[in-house]
Structure formats: structure tokens, C-alpha cells
Design a protein around this motif. Structure first.
Motif: not given
Length: 243
Positions: A67-68, A231, A63
């Protein structure tokens, strides 16, 4: 209502920033589910479907603030297609004999773990793990965890720690003899878990996180099709994978 009661007691908190283990010069944060003793197999299965993973008794998911890059990934085993090299790996290692063992400390397993870490992850910190750290990492669990050893003519070659979920298996960690020529134990370990899912009628093999920019994660993209949770939805990652 009774069934949902323990889940209602699960709380989530964010850790303080820490150095990312996979991408240099980046910081990371995790979301942790607690208390660990309430996270049983059904609850953990639901958390894994939502992108969580565990290390010992700690259940977490990335989390990060900006950044993902970490993408939870899984293999839909009914549609898994092996390439020529993977079929060769299966044939080359068909003589390995798998045995499920108790989830407890074994000196022979630990010695193999030390050789593996020293050869494959020297300087990464885990190569300095003592018996207590090894036990906390791999042998402590509140869910349905299996320890499987693989032997060749009685000689220990590989150990896999695997969680059995409601809808699949989750690959926790695999370590193996690092200096045997003409072997691909890591690839074989995943192929063996895919075949085990098929035998048990489980639809998914969960592989943790994949990071496109991390060479350490590149091996996961060799398994097709690979689904990622992006997502909030699981989808095939063919447009994101390297050729």
C-alpha cells in the motif's frame, strides 16, 4: 565531513505489521530512524523532506508491504491561495491571541486535550491518554519544537505543537475546544501556521500525511496548492485531489 558524521550513524529499521489507523481491514508497517537522540533539527529537516514525520522522539515514515496510500504533503506558502471560506475563518478568529509557551506539561492544556479527544476522537484510543502518554506524544522532542497556545479574552481555546525546520514548519498536532459554536479552530490553526511561515521567510508548511480514502485526512486537501511526495519527488497534487 564533521557535519555529516552524526547522519552517518542514523540507522533505519522496519516495524512488524500492525493494524492501520486510517484504512479499515488493512495492516501497516513503518520505517523508523534511530537513535532518536542523534536526530537534531538539521537531520530531521532532511528526513521530513524525504517523507518522515515524528511522534514524540520516534521518527518514522509509512513503509507498507502492498500500500502506498500515505502521501507526505506540504504547502508552498508563497503560492498558497485562500478560498472565500478560509478568508472568513481568518477574519472570524482574528481576536485569538497566540503566545509561545515552554514545551512542558500544563494541567490546563491537558484538560483541553482530554475534552478534544473525547469529543472528536472518542473510541480511538487517544481519548484514554493519561498524563504520561500525553507528555510522550507531544512534549518530548530532540528538535526545535514550539508550543503555541491561543486564547480568547484570556480563555484557552487551542494549542498547537509545531517543529521549526530548516526550510519550513512542520505541524505536529493541534487540539482545541470542541464545543464552541461558529468556530473553525482547526482550519485557523493551519492558516496561522502558513502566515507564520511567511513572516519567518520559510518556504513550506509540512502537514504530515494525506490519504485520499480517509475522511480524517480530507481537510488537508482544502489547502491549495498542496504538494505531495510521490516516487521520491515533490509535486502538486491537483490531479489527485477531490473537487
Amino acid at each position: 565531513m564533521q557535519k555529516d558524521y552524526p547522519y552517518a550513524l542514523i540507522q533505519f529499521y522496519a516495524t512488524a505489521p500492525y493494524a492501520c489507523s486510517y484504512l479499515p481491514d488493512r495492516t501497516a508497517r513503518s520505517q523508523v530512524a534511530t537513535p532518536g537522540h542523534l536526530i537534531d533539527t538539521p537531520i530531521y529537516s532532511d528526513l521530513v523532506r524525504n517523507g518522515f514525520r515524528r511522534s514524540g522522539v520516534f521518527t518514522y515514515r509509512p513503509r507498507c508491504d502492498s500500500c502506498q496510500a500515505c502521501v507526505p504533503v506540504r504547502i508552498p506558502v508563497d503560492r498558497a491561495a485562500y478560498d472565500r471560506n478560509q478568508r472568513r475563518v481568518l477574519a472570524r478568529h482574528e481576536h485569538l491571541v497566540a503566545h509561545e509557551r515552554p514545551l512542558e506539561f500544563d494541567e490546563e492544556h491537558f484538560a483541553l486535550y482530554q475534552r478534544y479527544q473525547g469529543a472528536r476522537h472518542a473510541g480511538g484510543g487517544m481519548d484514554q491518554d493519561n498524563r504520561e502518554q500525553y507528555t510522550q506524544f507531544l512534549l518530548q522532542s530532540h528538535v526545535d519544537t514550539r508550543l503555541v497556545e491561543f486564547r480568547e479574552d484570556g480563555v484557552l481555546r487551542m494549542v498547537s505543537v509545531i517543529d521549526r525546520l530548516i526550510d519550513g514548519l512542520s505541524a505536529v498536532y493541534t487540539y482545541y475546544e470542541p464545543d464552541v459554536p461558529r468556530t473553525s479552530y482547526g482550519t485557523y490553526g493551519i492558516l496561522w501556521q502558513i502566515e507564520t511561515c511567511r513572516r519567518l521567510g520559510l518556504p513550506y508548511l509540512y502537514l504530515g500525511y494525506w490519504i485520499r480514502e480517509s475522511p480524517k485526512m480530507a481537510y488537508k486537501s482544502r489547502f491549495r496548492p498542496l504538494e505531495g511526495r510521490i516516487d521520491g519527488h515533490w509535486q502538486v497534487l491537483q490531479d489527485f485531489l477531490r473537487p
